[in-house]
Motif scaffolding. Sequence first.
Motif, short mmCIF file in Angstrom:
data_model
loop_
_atom_site.label_atom_id
_atom_site.label_comp_id
_atom_site.label_asym_id
_atom_site.label_seq_id
_atom_site.Cartn_x
_atom_site.Cartn_y
_atom_site.Cartn_z
N SER A 113 -13.52 -7.42 -10.50
CA SER A 113 -14.76 -7.70 -11.21
C SER A 113 -15.98 -7.72 -10.28
CB SER A 113 -14.66 -9.02 -11.96
OG SER A 113 -14.38 -10.08 -11.07
N SER A 114 -15.76 -7.82 -8.98
CA SER A 114 -16.86 -7.82 -8.01
C SER A 114 -17.39 -6.43 -7.72
CB SER A 114 -16.41 -8.45 -6.69
OG SER A 114 -16.06 -9.80 -6.85
N TYR A 115 -16.64 -5.41 -8.11
CA TYR A 115 -16.97 -4.05 -7.73
C TYR A 115 -17.77 -3.35 -8.82
CZ TYR A 115 -14.11 -4.75 -3.67
OH TYR A 115 -13.63 -5.23 -2.48
N ASP A 116 -18.77 -2.61 -8.37
CA ASP A 116 -19.74 -2.03 -9.29
C ASP A 116 -19.53 -0.53 -9.52
OD1 ASP A 116 -21.28 -4.23 -7.40
OD2 ASP A 116 -21.76 -4.41 -9.53
N TYR A 117 -18.98 0.15 -8.55
CA TYR A 117 -18.80 1.60 -8.66
C TYR A 117 -17.35 1.92 -8.37
CZ TYR A 117 -23.82 1.15 -7.96
OH TYR A 117 -25.14 0.77 -8.05
N TRP A 118 -16.82 2.86 -9.17
CA TRP A 118 -15.41 3.23 -9.08
C TRP A 118 -15.27 4.74 -9.05
CZ3 TRP A 118 -11.36 -0.35 -9.00
CH2 TRP A 118 -11.74 -1.69 -9.21
N GLY A 119 -14.27 5.20 -8.31
CA GLY A 119 -13.92 6.61 -8.36
C GLY A 119 -13.01 6.90 -9.54
N GLN A 120 -12.63 8.15 -9.66
CA GLN A 120 -11.78 8.59 -10.77
C GLN A 120 -10.30 8.33 -10.50
OE1 GLN A 120 -12.89 9.81 -13.85
NE2 GLN A 120 -14.76 8.96 -12.97
N GLY A 121 -9.96 8.10 -9.26
CA GLY A 121 -8.57 7.80 -8.92
C GLY A 121 -7.81 9.01 -8.42
N THR A 122 -6.79 8.74 -7.63
CA THR A 122 -5.88 9.78 -7.15
C THR A 122 -4.46 9.28 -7.33
OG1 THR A 122 -5.36 11.24 -5.27
CG2 THR A 122 -5.95 8.97 -4.73
N GLN A 123 -3.58 10.17 -7.81
CA GLN A 123 -2.21 9.78 -8.13
C GLN A 123 -1.35 9.77 -6.87
OE1 GLN A 123 -0.70 8.95 -11.24
NE2 GLN A 123 1.06 8.43 -9.94
N VAL A 124 -0.61 8.68 -6.71
CA VAL A 124 0.40 8.57 -5.65
C VAL A 124 1.74 8.34 -6.33
CG1 VAL A 124 1.23 7.19 -3.72
CG2 VAL A 124 -1.22 7.71 -3.92
N THR A 125 2.69 9.20 -6.02
CA THR A 125 4.03 9.07 -6.58
C THR A 125 5.03 9.02 -5.43
OG1 THR A 125 3.38 10.29 -8.56
CG2 THR A 125 5.74 10.03 -8.14
N VAL A 126 5.82 7.96 -5.41
CA VAL A 126 6.82 7.79 -4.35
C VAL A 126 8.19 7.88 -5.00
CG1 VAL A 126 7.64 6.35 -2.47
CG2 VAL A 126 5.22 6.29 -3.12
N SER A 127 8.96 8.86 -4.58
CA SER A 127 10.30 9.06 -5.15
C SER A 127 11.33 8.33 -4.31
CB SER A 127 10.62 10.54 -5.23
OG SER A 127 10.66 11.10 -3.93
N SER A 128 12.38 7.88 -4.98
CA SER A 128 13.44 7.13 -4.27
C SER A 128 14.51 8.06 -3.76
CB SER A 128 14.03 6.08 -5.20
OG SER A 128 14.53 6.70 -6.36
#
Length: 128
Positions: A113-128
């Motif tokens: 809630s303290s953050y004012d600007y956000w990126g669109q995100g990047t997917q990280v997938t870790v396979s077992s």
Amino acid sequence: QEQLAESGGGLVQAGGSLRLSCAASGRTFSNYAMGWFRQAPGKEREFVACISWSGDTTAHAESVKGRFAISRDNAKNRLFLQMNSLKPEDTGVYYCAADDTPRPPYGYSGLASSYDYWGQGTQVTVSS
């Protein structure tokens, strides 16, 4: 207005590493404390790491402490997250965020809630 763009996500095997980058477009990047958050499918967004605007102080979630490291390059308007020893539970969309609240050189917040600007995100997938 700060625009943020994440990159560096992908598919990696457990135990592997990734380095996320966040490029900021504004002129005031060096004024902002910055943070990384992530969101797994069906779960709420959670704090990963944050760094003061000076880069002098950092904080990491207990779940990633000792494996992830946040850093920044104010001259290049870049934020980074080095992720080592990745686990399947690290899978999710990773977001960088900027906090434009005036803070001392060592100040930061772990609250989304303290953050004012956000990126669109990047997917990280870790396979077992």
